[in-house]
Motif scaffolding. Structure first.
Motif, mmCIF file in Angstrom:
data_model
loop_
_atom_site.group_PDB
_atom_site.id
_atom_site.type_symbol
_atom_site.label_atom_id
_atom_site.label_comp_id
_atom_site.label_asym_id
_atom_site.label_seq_id
_atom_site.Cartn_x
_atom_site.Cartn_y
_atom_site.Cartn_z
ATOM 1 N N VAL A 129 0.843 -1.192 0.000
ATOM 2 C CA VAL A 129 0.000 0.000 0.000
ATOM 3 C C VAL A 129 0.883 1.248 0.000
ATOM 4 C CG1 VAL A 129 -1.668 1.335 1.346
ATOM 5 C CG2 VAL A 129 -1.928 -1.142 1.154
ATOM 6 N N GLY A 130 0.553 2.187 -0.882
ATOM 7 C CA GLY A 130 1.331 3.407 -1.011
ATOM 8 C C GLY A 130 2.355 3.361 -2.134
ATOM 9 N N GLN A 152 -5.477 3.703 -7.103
ATOM 10 C CA GLN A 152 -5.922 5.086 -7.282
ATOM 11 C C GLN A 152 -4.962 5.785 -8.247
ATOM 12 O OE1 GLN A 152 -5.324 8.266 -4.192
ATOM 13 N NE2 GLN A 152 -7.559 8.206 -4.132
ATOM 14 N N ILE A 163 -3.753 1.397 -2.988
ATOM 15 C CA ILE A 163 -4.363 1.970 -1.780
ATOM 16 C C ILE A 163 -4.974 0.900 -0.879
ATOM 17 C CG2 ILE A 163 -4.802 4.214 -2.829
ATOM 18 C CD1 ILE A 163 -7.710 3.369 -3.253
#
Length: 237
Positions: free
Chosen positions: A26-27, A61, A71
């Motif tokens: 994530v990220g 995203q 995300i």
């Protein structure tokens, strides 16, 4: 290399599996479309569709000028599904938070048409056949739905509508198992009549207090029944 058909579905599934496996935490920004296309052995248009599908599923995203970022690593369970899987008492607690405030707003915002709908719903609740618990519960829910509708907030109305399928069978079971209508076919009539009257008078405090007490009593009964082996322990379907 992926099989030629159906390419978009295969690309989407492959990328989803890689995300779930933690290849891109994530990220993290995903590689560009050209790189992904070469890795998967498909065209950029196929990759683009796959990324769009994963974004729609809540995993990715797109950020203008920055790329596509992870995300989430798992698809979130849809709200109606989560409600169906939840304990009846847990759903009822959230219903209380929503509906008590809705009653206060209904007293402030109700129209003449709303009052007509509330009176009609109260009459229908009273008219439910003594031996038909399902019809009684449906009439009771319809009255509460009329209260929420009178709050004139479409988000509240939609949210209440989501609760109904998750609560209906549990409430029917409750009425049946506790024989709530055996001595009083219109059980709870006084509090419901008082609720309608408070909304008609524009007394939001009284409306919210009446509804809080009525729902709290039902919640207490639901929790007692849920604590014992019974049909209320699960309401799937």
């Amino acid at each position: 290399m992926l099989r030629p058909s159906p390419l978009v579905d295969q690309a989407t599934q492959h990328l989803r599996e890689q995300i779930a496996a933690g290849q891109w935490p994530v990220g993290t920004r995903l590689p560009g479309e050209t790189t992904l296309a070469a890795t998967l052995g498909v065209g950029r248009s196929t990759v683009r569709e796959a990324l769009r599908a994963l974004a729609g599923a809540g995993l990715l995203q797109s950020r203008q000028g920055a790329g596509v970022f992870v995300i989430a690593t798992e698809v979130a369970e849809e709200w109606p599904t989560r409600l169906r899987r939840a304990a009846v008492a847990d759903v009822y607690e959230v219903r209380m938070l929503v509906e008590v405030q809705a009653a206060r707003l209904a007293a402030e915002r109700r129209t003449a048409a709303d009052l007509d709908a509330l009176r009609a719903a109260l009459a229908a609740r009273r008219a439910a056949a003594p031996g038909d618990d399902a019809a009684f519960v449906d009439a009771d829910i319809a009255l509460h739905a009329a209260v929420v509708a009178a709050a004139r907030n479409p988000v509240l109305t939609d949210l209440f509508g989501e609760f109904v399928p998750a609560l209906r069978q549990g409430l029917i079971d409750l009425v049946d198992l506790l024989a709530l209508r055996s001595h009083d076919p219109n059980t709870g009539d006084a509090s419901h009549a008082g609720l309608v009257e408070a909304i008609e008078k524009g007394d939001g405090v009284a409306a919210s207090v009446i509804l809080q007490e009525e729902l709290a009593a039902t919640l207490g009964a639901l929790k007692e029944m849920s604590a014992a082996p019974s049909r209320l322990s699960s309401h799937d379907g």
